[in-house]
Scaffold this motif. Structure first.
Motif: not given
Length: 324
Positions: A85-92, A121-126
C-alpha cells in the motif's frame, strides 16, 4: 454511545477492511481524514489486527524523484509476491483542504494491480507535511493485511524529519545538482535516515553527492552495534539500483528486530499517537471554551497593556480546569 445501526455499520466496515475490500479501505481512510465520530469504533475494531506490516517512509527535497522511486519499489515488492500500500502525503488545497495531487496521477501502471493500493492524503497545512490522520490511516492499511506500506511525503524541507516518527525504516533521497546533501545536513534530515539514496545517479555530479553523503555519515560517532546508514545509487526511472535498495531495507529490518529497536520505535509511535489524540481533544474543548470565556476581552486587555499575556493565559487555563 452510538445507535445499534451505527455500531453494526462500523462492524461491517471493519470486516470488509480486513478482507481487503478496496472500497471499504477508501471509506475507512475517508472517515480518518474527516475525523468522523465513527472513527473510535473503527480503530477499536481494527486494533487486534495491526502490527504486522513493514512501514517504510520516503522523503527528500522536491525534484529528487520520490514518486518515481516509490513506484519502482512497488514493482520490486510485487515481484516478490508481497502486497503493498502507498500512502502519498500531498500538499493541501488552500480552498478545500484536499490533496492537490491525486493517486490517479501517480503510478498509473499499478492502478489495476489488486495487490497494490494507492491513496493520496492532504497534509492539511500540518507543519511536518504529515497530517494528523496519517498514523490512523497506517493502522487501517496494516489491519487490511498489506505486507509493506510505503509513506511518501511532500518533501518541503526541515519539517520532513517527522516521517521518522511514523516509519520503521526511513529512506532519505538526494539527487545530483540540487544541493541536497548540504541541505539535508542543515535541515537535520540526514539524522533520521536509515538508508540514503542518491537517485538520478546517471547525471553529472552523482559521485560528488555520494562523496559528500559519505563524509557526513562518517562524521557521526556511532557505537559498534549502532546502524550505519548505507548509501544506494539508483536511477529509479530505469529501475537501476532498486533491488539493492530493497535489500538494504531488508538488512535494516533485520537489524531492528535483532536489536529490539523495532519494538521501541513502534512503542514510541504509539505513545506519540496517544498524545496527539489527547492534544486534539483538549484543543477542541479549549476551542469551545474560548467562545464563552471572554477571550476577546482578554485579548483587548493584553493589547492595551492592562494584562500581560501570561496572566491572560492563566485566566483561560483556570476556566479550562474548572470546565474539566
Amino acid at each position: 454511545m452510538h445507535a445499534p445501526q451505527v455500531v453494526e455499520r462500523v462492524r461491517a466496515l471493519v470486516d470488509r477492511v480486513r478482507a481487503g475490500d478496496r472500497r471499504a479501505l477508501a471509506r475507512a481512510i475517508t472517515l480518518v481524514e474527516n475525523g468522523s465520530e465513527e472513527l473510535v469504533e473503527v480503530m477499536a475494531g481494527l486494533a487486534p489486527y495491526t502490527g504486522n506490516a513493514r512501514v517504510v517512509g520516503l522523503t527528500g527535497s522536491p525534484g529528487v524523484g520520490k514518486s518515481t522511486t516509490t513506484g519502482a519499489i512497488v514493482r520490486a515488492v510485487r515481484d516478490k509476491g508481497l502486497t503493498v500500500a502507498v500512502l502519498a502525503i500531498d500538499p493541501s488545497s488552500p480552498f478545500t483542504g484536499g490533496a492537490l495531487l491525486g493517486d490517479r496521477v501517480r503510478m498509473q501502471e499499478h492502478a489495476t494491480d489488486t495487490g497494490v493500493f494507492i491513496r493520496s492524503m492532504a497534509n492539511r497545512g500540518h507543519l511536518g507535511g504529515l497530517s494528523w490522520a496519517t498514523p490512523h490511516a497506517l493502522r487501517v492499511l496494516d489491519a487490511a493485511g498489506f505486507d509493506v506500506i510505503l509513506v511518501e511525503t511532500v518533501g518541503v524541507g526541515q519539517a520532513e524529519v517527522e516521517i521518522a516518527g511514523h516509519a520503521d525504516t526511513t529512506v532519505v533521497l538526494s539527487a545530483p545538482g540540487l544541493g541536497d546533501a548540504v541541505q539535508a545536513a542543515k535541515a537535520g534530515v540526514l539524522e533520521i535516515a536509515d538508508v540514503l539514496v542518491v537517485n538520478k545517479a546517471d547525471r553529472d555530479g552523482a559521485r560528488v553527492t555520494l562523496r559528500e553523503l559519505r563524509q557526513m555519515v562518517a562524521m557521526k560517532d556511532r557505537d559498534d552495534h549502532e546502524w550505519k546508514p548505507p548509501i544506494v545509487m539508483t536511477v529509479a526511472a530505469q529501475g537501476e539500483g532498486i533491488d539493492e535498495l530493497w535489500g538494504r531495507l531488508g538488512e535494516h529490518r533485520a537489524h531492528l528486530e535483532s536489536s529490539g529497536e523495532l519494538a521501541e520505535r513502534r512503542r514510541s509511535r504509539a505513545r506519540a499517537e496517544i498524545e496527539a489524540i489527547v492534544l486534539e481533544r483538549l484543543r477542541a474543548r479549549l476551542g469551545r471554551l474560548e467562545a464563552d470565556s471572554g477571550l476577546e476581552t482578554l485579548a483587548e486587555e493584553v493589547m492595551k497593556g492592562r494584562r500581560d499575556p501570561y496572566d491572560a493565559a492563566g485566566v483561560l487555563l483556570d476556566e479550562f480546569t474548572e470546565d474539566t
